[in-house]
Design a protein around this motif. Structure first.
Motif, mmCIF file in Angstrom:
data_model
loop_
_atom_site.group_PDB
_atom_site.id
_atom_site.type_symbol
_atom_site.label_atom_id
_atom_site.label_comp_id
_atom_site.label_asym_id
_atom_site.label_seq_id
_atom_site.Cartn_x
_atom_site.Cartn_y
_atom_site.Cartn_z
ATOM 1 N N VAL A 1 -29.059 -16.286 61.717
ATOM 2 C CA VAL A 1 -29.916 -15.105 61.693
ATOM 3 C C VAL A 1 -29.024 -13.866 61.706
ATOM 4 O O VAL A 1 -28.109 -13.767 62.521
ATOM 5 C CB VAL A 1 -30.858 -15.082 62.916
ATOM 6 N N ASP A 2 -29.295 -12.927 60.805
ATOM 7 C CA ASP A 2 -28.479 -11.720 60.718
ATOM 8 C C ASP A 2 -29.366 -10.517 60.412
ATOM 9 O O ASP A 2 -29.651 -10.218 59.252
ATOM 10 C CB ASP A 2 -27.409 -11.887 59.634
ATOM 11 N N PHE A 3 -29.823 -9.855 61.464
ATOM 12 C CA PHE A 3 -30.660 -8.659 61.341
ATOM 13 C C PHE A 3 -30.014 -7.545 62.170
ATOM 14 O O PHE A 3 -30.365 -7.344 63.326
ATOM 15 C CB PHE A 3 -32.088 -8.928 61.831
ATOM 16 N N PRO A 4 -29.030 -6.838 61.582
ATOM 17 C CA PRO A 4 -28.362 -5.758 62.325
ATOM 18 C C PRO A 4 -29.362 -4.681 62.738
ATOM 19 O O PRO A 4 -30.397 -4.512 62.069
ATOM 20 C CB PRO A 4 -27.355 -5.217 61.304
ATOM 21 N N PRO A 5 -29.103 -3.947 63.840
ATOM 22 C CA PRO A 5 -27.859 -4.041 64.617
ATOM 23 C C PRO A 5 -27.917 -5.016 65.780
ATOM 24 O O PRO A 5 -26.885 -5.405 66.311
ATOM 25 C CB PRO A 5 -27.696 -2.611 65.132
ATOM 26 N N VAL A 6 -29.136 -5.431 66.204
ATOM 27 C CA VAL A 6 -29.222 -6.240 67.425
ATOM 28 C C VAL A 6 -30.041 -7.514 67.250
ATOM 29 O O VAL A 6 -30.411 -8.148 68.224
ATOM 30 C CB VAL A 6 -29.808 -5.402 68.601
ATOM 31 N N ASN A 7 -30.327 -7.898 66.013
ATOM 32 C CA ASN A 7 -31.149 -9.080 65.762
ATOM 33 C C ASN A 7 -32.504 -8.994 66.456
ATOM 34 O O ASN A 7 -32.973 -9.958 67.079
ATOM 35 C CB ASN A 7 -30.398 -10.354 66.178
ATOM 36 N N ALA A 8 -33.121 -7.804 66.356
ATOM 37 C CA ALA A 8 -34.534 -7.654 66.725
ATOM 38 C C ALA A 8 -35.313 -7.885 65.441
ATOM 39 O O ALA A 8 -35.240 -7.094 64.508
ATOM 40 C CB ALA A 8 -34.800 -6.264 67.285
#
Length: 265
Positions: free
Chosen positions: A17-24
């Motif tokens: 999983v890669d959802f910058p900046p905090v993986n929200a």
């Protein structure tokens, strides 16, 4: 922003999983995660799935910005359904799922780790549910799978976090390793699991789910009803707005900075 799947070695799938900046994760992100885990588990060549994340931390829960900027309750309902889908995908995956956790594992991250079959964590990993500070409720179902009942309640009511080392002492984290060695440790465990007979592994996963003392799907959906009630009564929106205010004020200051520079003599 993405959810990707790789095959670093035979019989093991790694979902990243890669959802910058905090993986929200936004609503669609939760559904993408559910689809990736489901597809990996449905592949007869896969005997174990590793769930990991890129960036600063494993997961910071739902994207509160998306909920704040969406009119009505559409995004809140979407987040509820998306989280339920992702958590269920991990729990119902036909083969064992290992959560490789680094940095922060908050809110929805606890839902994912709590529903995994095993957890490997880095030394900097912390787990917690800041839900009462964010205008939501939920995932106590999954935190209760990681810590004893009274500790779960104390963590929930205070919004405090617990370290990977503490969870290791409770037996809910398999290994705690330096951050640089997290993936290798998760793959080592996955390799050991994947060496078992594939058909028997799938039967074992179904059998263990069948003897669980708590129906995690129904329990979590029950909690979500109170999240929605918090939204209807106004408490949810009030706390989400308060949480996002410093960030919005900083953004406004940054937007005004060029104007001040132009006005300066």
């Amino acid at each position: 922003m993405s959810v990707s799947t790789s095959r670093p070695e035979p019989a093991v799938a790694v979902v990243t999983v890669d959802f910058p900046p905090v993986n929200a994760l936004p609503v669609q992100g939760w559904y993408d995660l559910a689809a990736a885990v489901g597809a990996a588990g449905a592949d007869p060549a896969v005997r174990c799935v590793v769930l990991e994340a890129a960036g600063r931390g494993f997961n910071a829960g739902v994207d509160l910005k998306e909920i704040r900027r969406s009119p009505g309750h559409e995004a809140l309902i979407g987040a509820n359904h998306g989280c339920a889908a992702a958590f269920s995908a991990v729990y119902d995956c036909p083969v064992p799922v290992i959560a490789a956790v680094h940095g922060f594992c908050l809110g929805g991250g606890v839902g994912l780790a709590g529903n995994a079959d095993a957890v490997v964590a880095s030394e900097d990993a912390v787990f917690g549910l800041p839900e009462l500070d964010r205008g939501a409720l939920g995932a106590a179902t999954h935190l209760a799978r990681l810590v004893p009942q009274h500790l779960m309640r104390t963590l929930y009511f205070t919004s405090r976090t617990v370290t990977a080392q503490e969870l290791h002492r409770h037996g809910s984290v398999w290994r705690v390793v330096p951050r640089a060695g997290l993936r290798a440790a998760a793959l080592e465990l996955a390799r050991e699991i994947a060496a078992k007979d594939g058909a028997l592994l799938r039967l074992a996963k179904a059998a263990l789910n069948g003897i669980d003392p708590v129906d995690v799907r129904r329990s979590y959906r029950y909690e979500q009803g109170f999240t929605f009630e918090a939204g209807l009564c106004g408490a949810g929106n009030r706390l989400r707005e308060a949480f996002g205010r410093p960030e919005r004020e900083q953004e406004e200051q940054q937007e005004k900075a060029p104007e001040r520079e132009r006005e300066a003599p």
